[in-house]
Design a protein around this motif. Structure first.
Motif, short mmCIF file in Angstrom:
data_model
loop_
_atom_site.label_atom_id
_atom_site.label_comp_id
_atom_site.label_asym_id
_atom_site.label_seq_id
_atom_site.Cartn_x
_atom_site.Cartn_y
_atom_site.Cartn_z
N GLN A 1 -1.14 -8.76 -4.61
CA GLN A 1 0.12 -8.02 -4.70
C GLN A 1 0.42 -7.61 -6.14
O GLN A 1 0.92 -6.50 -6.37
CB GLN A 1 1.27 -8.88 -4.16
N LYS A 2 0.13 -8.50 -7.08
CA LYS A 2 0.48 -8.21 -8.47
C LYS A 2 -0.52 -7.27 -9.15
O LYS A 2 -0.16 -6.44 -9.97
CB LYS A 2 0.57 -9.52 -9.28
N GLN A 3 -1.79 -7.42 -8.82
CA GLN A 3 -2.82 -6.68 -9.54
C GLN A 3 -3.27 -5.40 -8.83
O GLN A 3 -3.80 -4.50 -9.46
CB GLN A 3 -4.06 -7.56 -9.77
N VAL A 4 -3.09 -5.36 -7.52
CA VAL A 4 -3.60 -4.20 -6.77
C VAL A 4 -2.47 -3.49 -6.03
O VAL A 4 -2.23 -2.31 -6.24
CB VAL A 4 -4.70 -4.62 -5.77
N GLY A 5 -1.77 -4.23 -5.17
CA GLY A 5 -0.69 -3.62 -4.39
C GLY A 5 -1.23 -2.95 -3.16
O GLY A 5 -1.70 -3.60 -2.24
N THR A 6 -1.17 -1.63 -3.14
CA THR A 6 -1.66 -0.89 -1.98
C THR A 6 -3.17 -1.10 -1.82
O THR A 6 -3.91 -1.00 -2.80
CB THR A 6 -1.37 0.61 -2.17
N PRO A 7 -3.63 -1.40 -0.61
CA PRO A 7 -5.06 -1.67 -0.40
C PRO A 7 -5.93 -0.43 -0.60
O PRO A 7 -6.11 0.37 0.31
CB PRO A 7 -5.13 -2.18 1.04
N ASP B 1 6.75 -10.99 -1.66
CA ASP B 1 6.59 -10.10 -2.80
C ASP B 1 7.68 -9.09 -2.82
O ASP B 1 8.41 -8.90 -1.87
CB ASP B 1 5.22 -9.44 -2.81
N LEU C 1 0.73 0.34 3.73
CA LEU C 1 0.50 1.72 4.19
C LEU C 1 0.61 1.82 5.71
O LEU C 1 -0.06 2.64 6.33
CB LEU C 1 -0.88 2.24 3.73
N PRO D 1 5.27 -3.22 -5.30
CA PRO D 1 3.88 -3.04 -5.62
C PRO D 1 3.70 -2.87 -7.14
O PRO D 1 4.50 -2.21 -7.79
CB PRO D 1 3.49 -1.76 -4.89
N ALA D 2 2.60 -3.46 -7.64
CA ALA D 2 2.38 -3.41 -9.08
C ALA D 2 2.11 -1.99 -9.56
O ALA D 2 2.35 -1.64 -10.69
CB ALA D 2 1.22 -4.31 -9.45
N ASP D 3 1.58 -1.18 -8.66
CA ASP D 3 1.17 0.14 -9.11
C ASP D 3 2.25 1.21 -8.88
O ASP D 3 2.00 2.38 -8.99
CB ASP D 3 -0.13 0.55 -8.39
N LEU E 1 -5.59 5.95 1.76
CA LEU E 1 -6.73 5.19 2.29
C LEU E 1 -8.00 6.04 2.36
O LEU E 1 -9.08 5.51 2.59
CB LEU E 1 -6.40 4.64 3.68
N ASN F 1 3.39 -3.02 0.96
CA ASN F 1 2.56 -1.85 0.57
C ASN F 1 1.34 -1.76 1.47
O ASN F 1 0.24 -1.42 1.02
CB ASN F 1 2.15 -1.95 -0.89
#
Lengths: 310, 374
Positions: free
Chosen positions: A114-120, B30, B94, B33-35, B297, B92
């Motif tokens: 969750q912290k380093q990537v987030g969306t897969p 959480d 999707l 999202p980090a991004d 994706l 997150n």
């Protein structure tokens, strides 16, 4: 049903079964080595998750599959060091410690993802390595010789692990400390050192199994392994602590899963039968486990900590 | 073993155990999202044990805050509405959970709300504990985002008559006055996607990867099949229900199985489809998404996505709560009310004629001139 009994579908099903069996096989082979030395590791699932995340994240950042494979294995070894410290140095109860490792792996991979990537985000998968000449053999080539490098690695490890356990001094030590650690100790075998090595091997392979899963899928998600680590432990019992038996267990589980999957795709089973069929691999494993456990005893010192001063 | 070493051993084991549980808890909870860039209305980091502002119905402990003589059932005008989201997957993903989280953030642009999230709660018992925890903390609205959370909600909601709950997807409030139900006509977007897929396929076979044959997933798949059949009755739609919302590997294998059986277009629903989209990406097979915009994706393969805009449900529910009504109604997302939007991926390069036909179908479904037949 007639759709299933076409050669192309059967070939695809068997190939799929081998692919599905690979993570089970890698993790179960490692656990076999550990259990033969008397160490039960219920944390396989957590270590697999850590290996999977490390492999996924490394590929995402470096695009290097080789580095990803190496680091997933290395991450497993690091977790092995932790587990060895907990169980061999601190003499903690193996079952509870393993569950702690599992929770640790589940939590930390979720948190880091969750912290380093987030969306897969998708990554490039492992890709297929076709073995020259053999891959061209009709049907057999597609089933056995058109897979990723980790599939070949997993199956090649079966004779390697068998050889190490049954034909080397190290293997003799493993079996000795797994059966009668006190006797092994009086003969000068370091029980804890031997068990440390088996824990490192077992956890390294569990990390690699997770890496194989993530790289094969080209994605990571929370709880990616979905219980595969626990099934791998069951397969060790299924295979009666023998690498070849473990391999057949993994293959049976993988092929039954693949067959159920094909039947669903082809509409052979649907509705409520679909739910029941999804349980088939697990039910089959339990049935075989019951049959096996009545005939073969586990290593005598399994889960029993060794304390020289006791 | 000496007493000192025993003590050290116990301490070390306790540290490991506690850290495991803390990490497991942090992993499931959480926030953002980090991004993604931080929003103006940033949600708080964790499910607040103590809400930033005490809700009106809880007697204020702090002497500075004047306690209300009678607990009020709705937040006072101008007061931040505290909303908690309990969801089965990551915000997150999707897919299903992200659709609700994104909608809440859109609502936060125009309303004074706070959002706290407990996501990744695949285990229903854990979700139940989170729902109860938020209710005990006096949140104004607790969203139980998952059909599977209906059981725990039926037990929890009656214990907190002053808290409003939202539960979906479901068209049933379970007879509770403080539960709003929400659902979605996912068959409408499914119909559009199916109609498009039938025009794109060259093999005449389309594969569907579904989780469990229930809820909005089942409705989407039924709509997809109806759309494909309406466009071209000769097209075959193979559906594989993998019986899991979370098993990514099984979803990937289902997609592989579809392709090996001739499918050259795929779709799927729920959060485990990331496994299937990975296979579609590797094989270059077009993909139709639902719940959230799934273009990230696979920018080369995603043709279109049916996107849930839950703000169409959230807005009237928040109005109802402000007016003192805490539940008892059912809301539905449709193309007509703007709760469903078909978002096309421009990068895919869909044929102009097919795109125009899709727009016509969307317009007909929106106006009611066309129905999915479901």
């Amino acid at each position: 049903m007639s759709d299933f009994f076409t050669m192309s579908v059967i070939v695809a099903t068997l190939a799929s079964g081998i692919r599905l069996a690979t993570p089970f096989l890698l993790a179960a082979l490692g656990e076999t080595v550990g259990q033969r030395s008397g160490v039960l590791n219920l944390g396989v699932e957590g270590v697999m998750l850590i290996g999977a995340f490390v492999a996924y994240y490394t590929t995402l950042k470096t695009d290097s599959t080789a580095l990803s494979i190496f680091l997933s294995l290395a991450a497993g070894v690091v977790m092995g060091l932790l587990y060895a410290f907990i169980t061999l140095v601190m003499h903690a109860e193996q079952g509870i410690s393993g569950i702690g490792i599992y929770l640790f792996g589940l939590g930390i991979t979720d948190l880091l993802f969750q912290k380093q990537v987030g969306t897969p985000l998708p990554i490039g998968g492992l890709g297929t390595v076709e073995i020259p000449l053999l891959a061209d053999i009709p049907w057999i080539g597609e089933v056995f010789f058109q897979h990723s490098v980790l599939v070949y690695t997993a199956f090649l490890l079966v004779p390697v692990v068998w050889f190490v356990i049954n034909r080397t001094t190290f293997g003799l030590n493993i079996r000795a400390v797994g059966e009668t650690p006190e006797a092994a100790d009086t003969l000068g075998v370091s029980v804890n050192l031997t068990r440390t090595w088996t824990i490192l091997i077992g956890n390294g392979l569990a990390g690699l199994a997770g890496g194989a899963l993530a790289l094969e899928l080209g994605i990571f998600q929370q709880n990616l392994t979905s219980g595969r680590g626990f099934i791998a432990i069951a397969l060790v019992y299924f295979g009666a602590w023998r690498p070849v038996g473990v391999m057949f267990g993994a293959l049976l589980f993988g092929i039954v899963s693949a067959t159920v999957n094909q039947w669903k795709t082809l509409g052979i089973i649907e509705g409520a039968a679909s739910s029941l069929a999804s349980m088939a691999p697990a039910v089959l494993t339990i049935v075989v486990l019951v049959l096996v456990s009545r005939r073969i005893d586990p290593p005598s010192a399994l889960t029993r900590p060794f304390d020289r001063s006791a | 073993m000496t007493q000192r070493s025993r003590r050290f051993r116990r301490t070390a084991i306790a540290v490991l155990g506690v850290s495991s549980l803390v990490l497991a808890a942090c992993g499931g909870d959480d926030d953002e999202p980090a991004d993604e860039p931080a929003e103006a209305e940033e949600p708080t980091e964790e499910p607040a044990e103590e809400p930033a502002e005490e809700p009106a119905e809880e007697p204020a402990e702090d002497a500075v805050e004047e306690p209300a003589e009678e607990p009020t059932e709705e937040p006072a005008e101008g007061e931040t509405v505290q909303i908690a989201l309990v969801a089965p997957s990551a915000i997150n993903d999707l897919a299903f959970t992200q659709s609700m989280y994104d909608s809440l953030e859109r609502v936060a642009e125009t309303r004074d709300i706070s959002i706290d999230v407990s996501d990744g709660l695949f285990v229903v018992e854990d979700a139940g504990a989170a729902i109860r925890g938020y209710a005990e903390d006096g949140y104004d609205l607790v969203i139980a985002h998952g059909t599977q959370f209906g059981g725990p909600l039926a037990e929890i909601a009656p214990d907190f008559p002053e808290v409003s709950f939202m539960w979906g997807t479901s068209a049933d409030t379970q007879g509770l006055d403080n539960v709003f139900a929400y659902t979605v006509r996912s068959d409408e977007g499914g119909y559009v996607n199916g109609m498009l897929a039938a025009q794109i396929t060259e093999s005449g076979t389309i594969g569907v990867v579904g989780p469990i044959d229930a809820g909005d997933a089942a409705l989407y798949v039924d709509g997809f099949e109806a759309g494909a059949a309406a466009q071209d009755p000769a097209v075959t739609v193979n559906v594989n229900w993998i019986e899991s919302f979370s098993d990514v590997a099984l979803a990937a294998e289902a997609a592989t199985s579809h392709i090996s059986n001739g499918a050259d277009v795929l779709t799927g629903t729920a959060q485990m489809v990331v496994g299937a989209t990975g296979v579609a990406q590797q094989e270059g097979v077009p993909w139709f998404g639902t719940q959230s915009n799934q273009t990230p994706l696979g920018e080369d393969i995603v043709v279109a996505s049916q996107v849930y805009h839950w703000e169409v449900v959230l807005e009237p529910i928040l109005d109802q709560i402000a007016a003192g009504t805490l539940g008892g109604e059912v809301y539905t997302l449709t193309l007509e009310n703007g709760g469903l939007v078909i978002e096309f991926n421009d990068a895919f390069g869909l044929d102009e004629a097919i795109l125009a036909a899709a727009e016509e179908t969307i317009a007909a479904l929106t106006s009611g001139e066309l129905t999915t037949g479901l």
